[in-house]
Design a protein around this motif. Structure first.
Motif, PDB file in Angstrom:
ATOM      1  N   ASP B  15     -29.758   4.644 -13.820  1.00 16.96           N
ATOM      2  CA  ASP B  15     -31.141   4.497 -14.275  1.00 16.96           C
ATOM      3  C   ASP B  15     -32.065   5.583 -13.736  1.00 16.96           C
ATOM      4  O   ASP B  15     -33.127   5.840 -14.289  1.00 16.96           O
ATOM      5  CB  ASP B  15     -31.683   3.112 -13.867  1.00 16.96           C
ATOM      6  CG  ASP B  15     -30.940   2.010 -14.606  1.00 16.96           C
ATOM      7  OD1 ASP B  15     -30.396   2.289 -15.693  1.00 16.96           O
ATOM      8  OD2 ASP B  15     -30.878   0.874 -14.074  1.00 16.96           O
ATOM      9  N   GLU B  16     -31.643   6.224 -12.625  1.00 14.21           N
ATOM     10  CA  GLU B  16     -32.503   7.269 -12.065  1.00 14.21           C
ATOM     11  C   GLU B  16     -32.060   8.670 -12.472  1.00 14.21           C
ATOM     12  O   GLU B  16     -32.548   9.660 -11.926  1.00 14.21           O
ATOM     13  CB  GLU B  16     -32.524   7.150 -10.536  1.00 14.21           C
ATOM     14  CG  GLU B  16     -33.248   5.897 -10.062  1.00 14.21           C
ATOM     15  CD  GLU B  16     -33.186   5.742  -8.564  1.00 14.21           C
ATOM     16  OE1 GLU B  16     -34.206   6.012  -7.910  1.00 14.21           O
ATOM     17  OE2 GLU B  16     -32.122   5.368  -8.041  1.00 14.21           O
ATOM     18  N   TYR B  18     -28.967  10.043 -12.209  1.00 12.79           N
ATOM     19  CA  TYR B  18     -27.850  10.655 -11.470  1.00 12.79           C
ATOM     20  C   TYR B  18     -26.571  10.456 -12.273  1.00 12.79           C
ATOM     21  O   TYR B  18     -26.332   9.359 -12.801  1.00 12.79           O
ATOM     22  CB  TYR B  18     -27.681  10.004 -10.091  1.00 12.79           C
ATOM     23  CG  TYR B  18     -28.789  10.355  -9.120  1.00 12.79           C
ATOM     24  CD1 TYR B  18     -28.593  11.337  -8.156  1.00 12.79           C
ATOM     25  CD2 TYR B  18     -30.017   9.706  -9.179  1.00 12.79           C
ATOM     26  CE1 TYR B  18     -29.618  11.667  -7.275  1.00 12.79           C
ATOM     27  CE2 TYR B  18     -31.045  10.033  -8.304  1.00 12.79           C
ATOM     28  CZ  TYR B  18     -30.848  11.008  -7.346  1.00 12.79           C
ATOM     29  OH  TYR B  18     -31.842  11.331  -6.476  1.00 12.79           O
ATOM     30  N   LYS B  89     -32.302  14.794  -2.455  1.00 15.51           N
ATOM     31  CA  LYS B  89     -32.164  13.980  -3.676  1.00 15.51           C
ATOM     32  C   LYS B  89     -32.015  14.873  -4.904  1.00 15.51           C
ATOM     33  O   LYS B  89     -31.166  14.649  -5.764  1.00 15.51           O
ATOM     34  CB  LYS B  89     -33.391  13.078  -3.849  1.00 15.51           C
ATOM     35  CG  LYS B  89     -33.361  11.855  -2.959  1.00 15.51           C
ATOM     36  CD  LYS B  89     -34.609  11.009  -3.223  1.00 15.51           C
ATOM     37  CE  LYS B  89     -35.042  10.313  -1.957  1.00 15.51           C
ATOM     38  NZ  LYS B  89     -36.413   9.826  -2.038  1.00 15.51           N
ATOM     39  N   ARG B  93     -28.653  15.404  -7.290  1.00 14.30           N
ATOM     40  CA  ARG B  93     -28.663  15.097  -8.729  1.00 14.30           C
ATOM     41  C   ARG B  93     -28.178  16.305  -9.542  1.00 14.30           C
ATOM     42  O   ARG B  93     -27.369  16.172 -10.455  1.00 14.30           O
ATOM     43  CB  ARG B  93     -30.079  14.697  -9.163  1.00 14.30           C
ATOM     44  CG  ARG B  93     -30.102  14.015 -10.518  1.00 14.30           C
ATOM     45  CD  ARG B  93     -31.443  13.377 -10.795  1.00 14.30           C
ATOM     46  NE  ARG B  93     -32.356  14.260 -11.501  1.00 14.30           N
ATOM     47  CZ  ARG B  93     -32.344  14.456 -12.817  1.00 14.30           C
ATOM     48  NH1 ARG B  93     -31.467  13.825 -13.570  1.00 14.30           N
ATOM     49  NH2 ARG B  93     -33.207  15.273 -13.386  1.00 14.30           N
ATOM     50  N   LYS B  99     -27.088   9.464  -5.853  1.00 13.52           N
ATOM     51  CA  LYS B  99     -28.279   9.523  -5.008  1.00 13.52           C
ATOM     52  C   LYS B  99     -27.863   9.233  -3.570  1.00 13.52           C
ATOM     53  O   LYS B  99     -27.157   8.272  -3.312  1.00 13.52           O
ATOM     54  CB  LYS B  99     -29.267   8.456  -5.489  1.00 13.52           C
ATOM     55  CG  LYS B  99     -30.603   8.500  -4.768  1.00 13.52           C
ATOM     56  CD  LYS B  99     -31.549   7.462  -5.347  1.00 13.52           C
ATOM     57  CE  LYS B  99     -32.853   7.463  -4.595  1.00 13.52           C
ATOM     58  NZ  LYS B  99     -33.785   6.466  -5.143  1.00 13.52           N
TER      59      LYS B  99
END
Lengths: 419, 104
Positions: B15-16, B18, B89, B93, B99
């Motif tokens: 969801d972020e 990655y 971070k 990525r 993460k």
């Protein structure tokens, strides 16, 4: 005679000496314990000294009272471990050969790792409370506090007792109210993390608590230097947070001796099998407590749970058997929240802290991740437990090294993931 | 799990953003991930990304700041210049790794 050598007589080293002295035959095994300090400190007590809750004598006892009977105790520094030759060298040239070695040398605050931190203002307006000397100096400083900007700060993770800076903040808020200084004091909590705590459920609850107490939070702050002239901390991306009183948690480094021995990583932590607690580089070396690089909290409860696993594994190792006992990362932490209340966290490598009851399902009597007076009483009672049950190596009833899922309110998604 | 196309390659992300499957990563994907962060990759960036790649393959963890300093010989100041606002971070990525988890 064979020798089991333990380096470090803190929480982990003392518990190991106690339990192994009961398990290893006296006619076959000498247990040697080496530490450079003449006194043993109850480290969780440092937090309470600045607020006058504990005195110096509450947290300190001479080693003569904490080192168990039947142990060959040496008050000495260690120059280095010569793992290839199964021996440890002391600074005066003494050689201590071993058959099995346990490294329990912990971590210590290393303020010199941050530019400008140890300057003319150190222990004046820049303080830490992770050492006896630091807690004493901060106690004195708070006596003359008249208000201003109090900045509580973490330099970098990991640190020993990761909830202690939050506890310090909550206790400071309560103490300032009692002294009538809260309205004159702005409290700022500065962390390199993205939230109040590393684990999402606990972080949410603790963030709300900080908010209720009108404590502002600066997150994702990676400190580059302390500017003592301007009285501010400066991040690598040039953000500045000014302070009148800075209470920081310096980087936590393992013993320099680990580095001299070529056994450590970049923080002088010893690479360790996180389940068996065996040193990855040498089969007859084991590591316990803060000295490991295990991905769990650096905390006394962890050292205690690890000691049960390590005792079994050392007996397996000596008998030439596979190391069958496995550590799950279990940690159990009280979080003082001020005004005679506290939270309780219970978690491991796989399960983050959640709400529920502890140690028994429904009955508790302690509540997990919720504020209660009983949790606070538990934390206060723990000092007695530490000196009288933990260090002598007795088991704590109902609380074992394997974390229990019973009584925990675990979201359905996570039960599946943990199974 | 979101799927998107980067530099012509379909990739799965969390969801972020990655990558969840490192085998879907290549240098063009890295450039596309960097572009999402507003970064144009230079040799300086690649020194960091290559170190993370080698180190992750050896230890299965994204290296922290001190490891990048001491083992990778990359000063923190440079990391902030190359990957502003959270270099570890962002670099993780762009390298196609998860993460980084902070320690408890």
């Amino acid at each position: 005679m064979k020798t089991l050598l333990i380096l470090g007589a803190g929480t982990a080293g003392t518990i190991m000496a106690s339990t192994l002295r009961n398990k290893l035959p006296k006619g076959e095994w000498t247990i040697t314990l080496v530490d450079r300090a003449p006194d043993h400190y109850y480290q969780p007590g440092y937090l309470f000294m600045p607020f006058g809750i504990y005195t110096e004598n509450d947290v300190r006892r001479p080693m003569t009272r904490t080192v168990p009977r039947g142990i060959d105790y040496r008050e000495a520094d260690v120059d280095r471990i010569d793992a290839a030759a199964n021996r440890v060298l002391l600074p005066d040239g003494t050689e201590v050969p071993y058959d099995v070695l346990i490294i329990a040398t912990g971590v210590h605050p290393a303020p010199e790792q941050v530019e400008g931190m140890v300057n003319g203002d150190w222990r004046k307006n820049v303080h830490e409370f992770y050492t006896f000397e630091g807690a004493k100096a901060l106690t004195e400083r708070l006596k003359s506090w008249q208000g201003g900007r109090l900045v509580v700060h973490i330099c970098e993770m990991p640190i020993k007792c990761p909830v202690a800076p939050l506890e310090f903040t909550f206790l400071a808020d309560a103490w300032l109210q009692e002294k009538g200084l809260r309205e004159k004091t702005e409290i700022v909590y500065v962390t390199p993390m993205s939230g109040a705590f590393t684990k999402p459920v606990a972080s949410g609850i603790l963030t709300r608590l900080l908010d209720e107490k009108r404590i502002s939070v600066v997150h994702d702050f990676a400190i580059a230097r302390v500017d003592a002239e301007k009285k501010s901390i400066v991040s690598w991306d040039e953000k500045e947070v000014p302070y009148d009183l800075l209470v920081t948690v310096p980087p936590n480094m393992g013993a320099e001796m680990i580095d001299r021995s070529g056994l450590g990583d970049e923080l002088n932590y010893v690479p360790t099998d996180k389940h068996t607690l065996q040193c990855k580089a040498h089969a007859n070396i084991f590591v316990i407590g803060d000295a490991t690089d295990c991905p769990t909290s650096k905390a006394g409860s962890v050292a205690h749970f690890e000691s049960e696993v390590l005792t079994e594994n050392i007996l397996h190792f000596i008998a030439g058997q596979p190391l069958r006992s496995r550590f799950d990362g279990h940690a159990n932490c009280f979080i003082e929240s001020g005004h005679g209340k506290a939270f309780l966290l219970d978690f491991n490598y796989d399960q983050e802290p959640v709400t529920g009851t502890f140690p028994l399902p429904a009955l508790g009597p302690m509540r997990l991740l919720a504020e209660s007076r009983l949790n606070h009483l538990g934390k206060m009672a723990f000092r007695w437990v530490y000196w009288n049950i933990l260090l002598p190596g007795w088991p704590i009833p109902l609380v074992g090294h394997k974390m229990s899922l019973r009584g925990k309110n675990i979201p359905p998604k996570e039960i599946k993931a943990a199974a | 799990m979101p799927t998107k196309t980067l530099a012509g390659t379909p990739v799965d992300t969390d969801d972020e953003g990655y990558l969840v499957n490192h085998s879907q990563w290549n240098k063009d994907v890295a450039a596309a991930l960097a572009a999402e962060e507003g970064i144009t990759l230079t040799d300086g960036h690649w020194k960091v990304l290559d170190f993370i790649d080698t180190d992750f393959k050896e230890r299965s963890v994204v290296p922290g700041m001190r490891r990048l300093n001491k083992v990778g010989n990359i000063p923190t100041k440079d990391l902030y210049a190359l990957f502003p606002d959270g270099p570890i971070k962002k670099a993780a990525r762009i390298s196609g790794y998860p993460k980084p988890v902070s320690c408890v």
